[in-house]
Design a protein around this motif. Structure first.
Motif, PDB file in Angstrom:
ATOM      1  N   LEU A  79      42.387 -32.843  48.266  1.00 45.13           N
ATOM      2  CA  LEU A  79      43.604 -32.903  49.070  1.00 45.13           C
ATOM      3  C   LEU A  79      44.138 -34.331  49.110  1.00 45.13           C
ATOM      4  CD1 LEU A  79      45.164 -30.738  50.767  1.00 45.13           C
ATOM      5  CD2 LEU A  79      44.045 -31.694  52.781  1.00 45.13           C
ATOM      6  N   ALA A  80      43.238 -35.295  49.306  1.00 40.68           N
ATOM      7  CA  ALA A  80      43.649 -36.698  49.378  1.00 40.68           C
ATOM      8  C   ALA A  80      44.199 -37.190  48.043  1.00 40.68           C
ATOM      9  CB  ALA A  80      42.471 -37.566  49.812  1.00 40.68           C
ATOM     10  N   ALA A  81      43.647 -36.681  46.936  1.00 40.26           N
ATOM     11  CA  ALA A  81      44.073 -37.110  45.603  1.00 40.26           C
ATOM     12  C   ALA A  81      45.238 -36.280  45.074  1.00 40.26           C
ATOM     13  CB  ALA A  81      42.897 -37.035  44.625  1.00 40.26           C
ATOM     14  N   ARG A  82      45.738 -35.348  45.872  1.00 40.41           N
ATOM     15  CA  ARG A  82      46.871 -34.494  45.516  1.00 40.41           C
ATOM     16  C   ARG A  82      46.565 -33.589  44.326  1.00 40.41           C
ATOM     17  NH1 ARG A  82      51.348 -38.934  45.029  1.00 40.41           N
ATOM     18  NH2 ARG A  82      52.322 -37.318  43.780  1.00 40.41           N
ATOM     19  N   ARG A  83      45.290 -33.240  44.156  1.00 42.43           N
ATOM     20  CA  ARG A  83      44.916 -32.273  43.124  1.00 42.43           C
ATOM     21  C   ARG A  83      45.094 -30.851  43.634  1.00 42.43           C
ATOM     22  NH1 ARG A  83      40.622 -35.970  42.489  1.00 42.43           N
ATOM     23  NH2 ARG A  83      39.160 -34.549  43.535  1.00 42.43           N
ATOM     24  N   ILE A  84      45.172 -30.689  44.946  1.00 40.88           N
ATOM     25  CA  ILE A  84      45.489 -29.390  45.561  1.00 40.88           C
ATOM     26  C   ILE A  84      46.592 -29.617  46.597  1.00 40.88           C
ATOM     27  CG2 ILE A  84      43.228 -28.356  45.184  1.00 40.88           C
ATOM     28  CD1 ILE A  84      42.585 -28.960  48.126  1.00 40.88           C
ATOM     29  N   ASP A  85      47.292 -28.533  46.923  1.00 44.67           N
ATOM     30  CA  ASP A  85      48.415 -28.620  47.854  1.00 44.67           C
ATOM     31  C   ASP A  85      48.107 -28.012  49.216  1.00 44.67           C
ATOM     32  OD1 ASP A  85      50.234 -29.562  45.680  1.00 44.67           O
ATOM     33  OD2 ASP A  85      49.879 -27.525  44.915  1.00 44.67           O
ATOM     34  N   GLY A  91      37.323 -26.941  61.195  1.00 45.47           N
ATOM     35  CA  GLY A  91      37.823 -27.961  62.106  1.00 45.47           C
ATOM     36  C   GLY A  91      37.334 -29.354  61.763  1.00 45.47           C
ATOM     37  N   PHE A  92      36.031 -29.482  61.465  1.00 41.34           N
ATOM     38  CA  PHE A  92      35.464 -30.793  61.136  1.00 41.34           C
ATOM     39  C   PHE A  92      35.995 -31.287  59.792  1.00 41.34           C
ATOM     40  CE2 PHE A  92      31.391 -33.244  59.894  1.00 41.34           C
ATOM     41  CZ  PHE A  92      31.938 -34.438  60.336  1.00 41.34           C
ATOM     42  N   THR A  93      36.123 -30.376  58.823  1.00 39.38           N
ATOM     43  CA  THR A  93      36.655 -30.773  57.529  1.00 39.38           C
ATOM     44  C   THR A  93      38.099 -31.239  57.667  1.00 39.38           C
ATOM     45  OG1 THR A  93      35.430 -28.840  56.753  1.00 39.38           O
ATOM     46  CG2 THR A  93      36.556 -30.151  55.099  1.00 39.38           C
ATOM     47  N   PHE A  94      38.864 -30.590  58.572  1.00 40.55           N
ATOM     48  CA  PHE A  94      40.226 -31.064  58.812  1.00 40.55           C
ATOM     49  C   PHE A  94      40.213 -32.483  59.367  1.00 40.55           C
ATOM     50  CE2 PHE A  94      43.446 -32.004  61.990  1.00 40.55           C
ATOM     51  CZ  PHE A  94      44.528 -32.173  61.131  1.00 40.55           C
ATOM     52  N   VAL A  95      39.315 -32.747  60.318  1.00 47.72           N
ATOM     53  CA  VAL A  95      39.206 -34.102  60.866  1.00 47.72           C
ATOM     54  C   VAL A  95      38.902 -35.099  59.753  1.00 47.72           C
ATOM     55  CG1 VAL A  95      37.806 -35.611  62.342  1.00 47.72           C
ATOM     56  CG2 VAL A  95      38.565 -33.378  63.200  1.00 47.72           C
ATOM     57  N   GLN A  96      37.986 -34.745  58.867  1.00 47.24           N
ATOM     58  CA  GLN A  96      37.659 -35.621  57.742  1.00 47.24           C
ATOM     59  C   GLN A  96      38.868 -35.822  56.829  1.00 47.24           C
ATOM     60  OE1 GLN A  96      34.274 -33.225  56.437  1.00 47.24           O
ATOM     61  NE2 GLN A  96      32.899 -34.935  56.899  1.00 47.24           N
ATOM     62  N   LEU A  99      41.423 -38.165  58.462  1.00 41.57           N
ATOM     63  CA  LEU A  99      41.012 -39.566  58.359  1.00 41.57           C
ATOM     64  C   LEU A  99      41.124 -40.057  56.917  1.00 41.57           C
ATOM     65  CD1 LEU A  99      37.873 -39.499  60.692  1.00 41.57           C
ATOM     66  CD2 LEU A  99      40.160 -40.347  61.229  1.00 41.57           C
ATOM     67  N   ARG A 100      40.731 -39.212  55.960  1.00 41.82           N
ATOM     68  CA  ARG A 100      40.745 -39.609  54.552  1.00 41.82           C
ATOM     69  C   ARG A 100      42.168 -39.824  54.048  1.00 41.82           C
ATOM     70  NH1 ARG A 100      41.118 -41.346  50.410  1.00 41.82           N
ATOM     71  NH2 ARG A 100      39.981 -40.983  48.453  1.00 41.82           N
ATOM     72  N   THR A 101      43.134 -39.084  54.604  1.00 45.76           N
ATOM     73  CA  THR A 101      44.527 -39.192  54.151  1.00 45.76           C
ATOM     74  C   THR A 101      45.363 -40.086  55.060  1.00 45.76           C
ATOM     75  OG1 THR A 101      45.201 -37.205  55.397  1.00 45.76           O
ATOM     76  CG2 THR A 101      44.449 -36.886  53.110  1.00 45.76           C
ATOM     77  N   GLY A 102      44.705 -40.836  55.926  1.00 49.55           N
ATOM     78  CA  GLY A 102      45.435 -41.730  56.816  1.00 49.55           C
ATOM     79  C   GLY A 102      46.304 -40.996  57.822  1.00 49.55           C
ATOM     80  N   GLY A 103      45.866 -39.805  58.205  1.00 45.30           N
ATOM     81  CA  GLY A 103      46.590 -39.031  59.211  1.00 45.30           C
ATOM     82  C   GLY A 103      47.758 -38.230  58.682  1.00 45.30           C
ATOM     83  N   THR A 104      47.884 -38.119  57.351  1.00 49.27           N
ATOM     84  CA  THR A 104      49.055 -37.428  56.794  1.00 49.27           C
ATOM     85  C   THR A 104      48.844 -35.934  56.567  1.00 49.27           C
ATOM     86  OG1 THR A 104      48.424 -37.924  54.507  1.00 49.27           O
ATOM     87  CG2 THR A 104      49.805 -39.548  55.641  1.00 49.27           C
ATOM     88  N   ASP A 224      38.603 -23.921  65.454  1.00 46.64           N
ATOM     89  CA  ASP A 224      37.964 -24.104  64.146  1.00 46.64           C
ATOM     90  C   ASP A 224      38.983 -24.018  63.017  1.00 46.64           C
ATOM     91  OD1 ASP A 224      36.053 -24.574  62.241  1.00 46.64           O
ATOM     92  OD2 ASP A 224      34.763 -22.913  62.761  1.00 46.64           O
ATOM     93  N   TYR A 225      38.812 -23.104  62.096  1.00 43.25           N
ATOM     94  CA  TYR A 225      39.501 -23.102  60.813  1.00 43.25           C
ATOM     95  C   TYR A 225      41.030 -23.226  60.887  1.00 43.25           C
ATOM     96  CZ  TYR A 225      35.046 -21.318  59.007  1.00 43.25           C
ATOM     97  OH  TYR A 225      33.726 -21.154  58.684  1.00 43.25           O
ATOM     98  N   ASN A 226      41.609 -23.777  59.806  1.00 45.00           N
ATOM     99  CA  ASN A 226      43.063 -23.775  59.663  1.00 45.00           C
ATOM    100  C   ASN A 226      43.449 -23.887  58.191  1.00 45.00           C
ATOM    101  OD1 ASN A 226      43.524 -26.592  58.795  1.00 45.00           O
ATOM    102  ND2 ASN A 226      42.885 -27.139  60.861  1.00 45.00           N
ATOM    103  N   TRP A 227      44.703 -23.625  57.913  1.00 51.75           N
ATOM    104  CA  TRP A 227      45.293 -23.879  56.599  1.00 51.75           C
ATOM    105  C   TRP A 227      46.073 -25.185  56.690  1.00 51.75           C
ATOM    106  CZ3 TRP A 227      44.143 -21.581  52.146  1.00 51.75           C
ATOM    107  CH2 TRP A 227      43.609 -20.282  52.155  1.00 51.75           C
ATOM    108  N   THR A 228      45.696 -26.141  55.856  1.00 52.02           N
ATOM    109  CA  THR A 228      46.280 -27.485  55.885  1.00 52.02           C
ATOM    110  C   THR A 228      46.951 -27.809  54.557  1.00 52.02           C
ATOM    111  OG1 THR A 228      44.761 -28.402  57.531  1.00 52.02           O
ATOM    112  CG2 THR A 228      45.666 -29.951  55.942  1.00 52.02           C
TER     113      THR A 228
END
Length: 289
Positions: A79-85, A91-96, A99-104, A224-228
């Protein structure tokens, strides 16, 4: 790419530079690439996505493909490298990802069930009836990055005065919720924890012997889960995605299979603020650096 016709060379170059910086991905999306945290077997993830992918292709008017990953960190990095959209995150993976994408990273929707999600502690040991009985036992979490298979259960264990590394005989990470059940059923772990949705699905499909493996306690509820989506995805596409999920209705015969596989009664809008408590729990557990 945006094509800019220049009346003056310097003005045109400046405009082009600004457009490229501000809108790096708008015209590049010819196929929507989707992934998901590998919280179940790869074949199951593909099966769950197939009808949803076809539905999204119809709603967006573009091809949609599923990009499998080997671990939770892989989804965050993709997601951070824009290889997926678009990504199905815990929930925890979303938090990660945030943070990894600078809040974007933008959480679009979650299932209604994810507003009050729970985890189930399971065992095949008749002597285990409460969390306190886990002392001196072998225990299995799911993935280290799993909200429902690790972070929130660990948080609630700590609230009960238990430190897994000190109080349990051994701590293992199975890698996925269904694998945790297999650990407990086979005796590789005296007890384990997984999300309530996967447990219910395994019970309903007869893939767990409830005469042998049982739930002995359930956690309090949490988001918990979401689509981001990645933050620089074309806003029009993001809007269409949100609307497509919100239109899904299990009473509609065309949507019934999608909703059943997603184990959703309906999808509702979500926001980053819903996951602040998970971020705080991760910090308290020492899982965020």
């Amino acid at each position: 790419m945006l094509t800019l016709f220049r009346r003056h060379a310097s003005r045109g170059l400046a405009a082009l530079a600004f457009a490229t910086l501000a809108f790096p991905a708008f015209a590049q999306v010819k196929e929507l690439k989707v992934s998901a945290i590998p919280d179940e077997a790869p074949t199951e993830l593909q099966r769950k996505f197939a009808p949803l992918g076809k539905y999204l292709e119809k709603e967006l008017g573009m091809p949609v493909s599923f990009v499998p990953v080997t671990d939770y960190a892989g989804v965050v990095e993709a997601l951070a490298a824009r290889r997926i959209d678009l990504a199905w995150l815990g929930g925890f993976t979303f938090v990660q990802a945030k943070l990894r994408t600078g809040g974007t990273a933008i959480p679009l929707v979650q299932r209604a069930e994810d507003e009050k999600f729970t985890s189930r502690f399971i065992t095949a040991d008749p002597a285990i009836k409460t969390l306190a009985d886990l002392k001196g036992k072998t225990f299995a979490f799911g993935s280290a990055s799993s909200t429902s298979g690790h972070l929130m259960p660990r948080y609630f264990l700590q609230q009960a005065g238990l430190n897994p590394e000190k109080d349990f005989k051994t701590v293992a990470f199975s890698g996925a919720h269904d694998a945790t059940v297999a650990f407990v059923a086979s005796g590789r772990a005296d007890a384990g924890v997984l999300n309530a949705s996967v447990w219910d699905k395994l019970v309903e499909s007869g893939k767990v012997d409830t005469n042998k493996v049982r739930v002995f306690t359930t956690t309090p509820a949490y988001f918990d889960y979401n689509w981001t989506v990645r933050g620089d995805l074309d806003a029009t596409i993001a809007k269409k995605l949100r609307e497509a999920f919100l239109k899904l209705d299990p009473a509609n015969p065309e949507h019934k299979e999608i909703m059943a596989l997603q184990r959703a009664s309906r999808f509702v809008p979500t926001k980053a603020e819903n996951y602040l408590s998970i971020e705080q729990a991760a910090q308290a557990a020492g899982l965020l650096r």
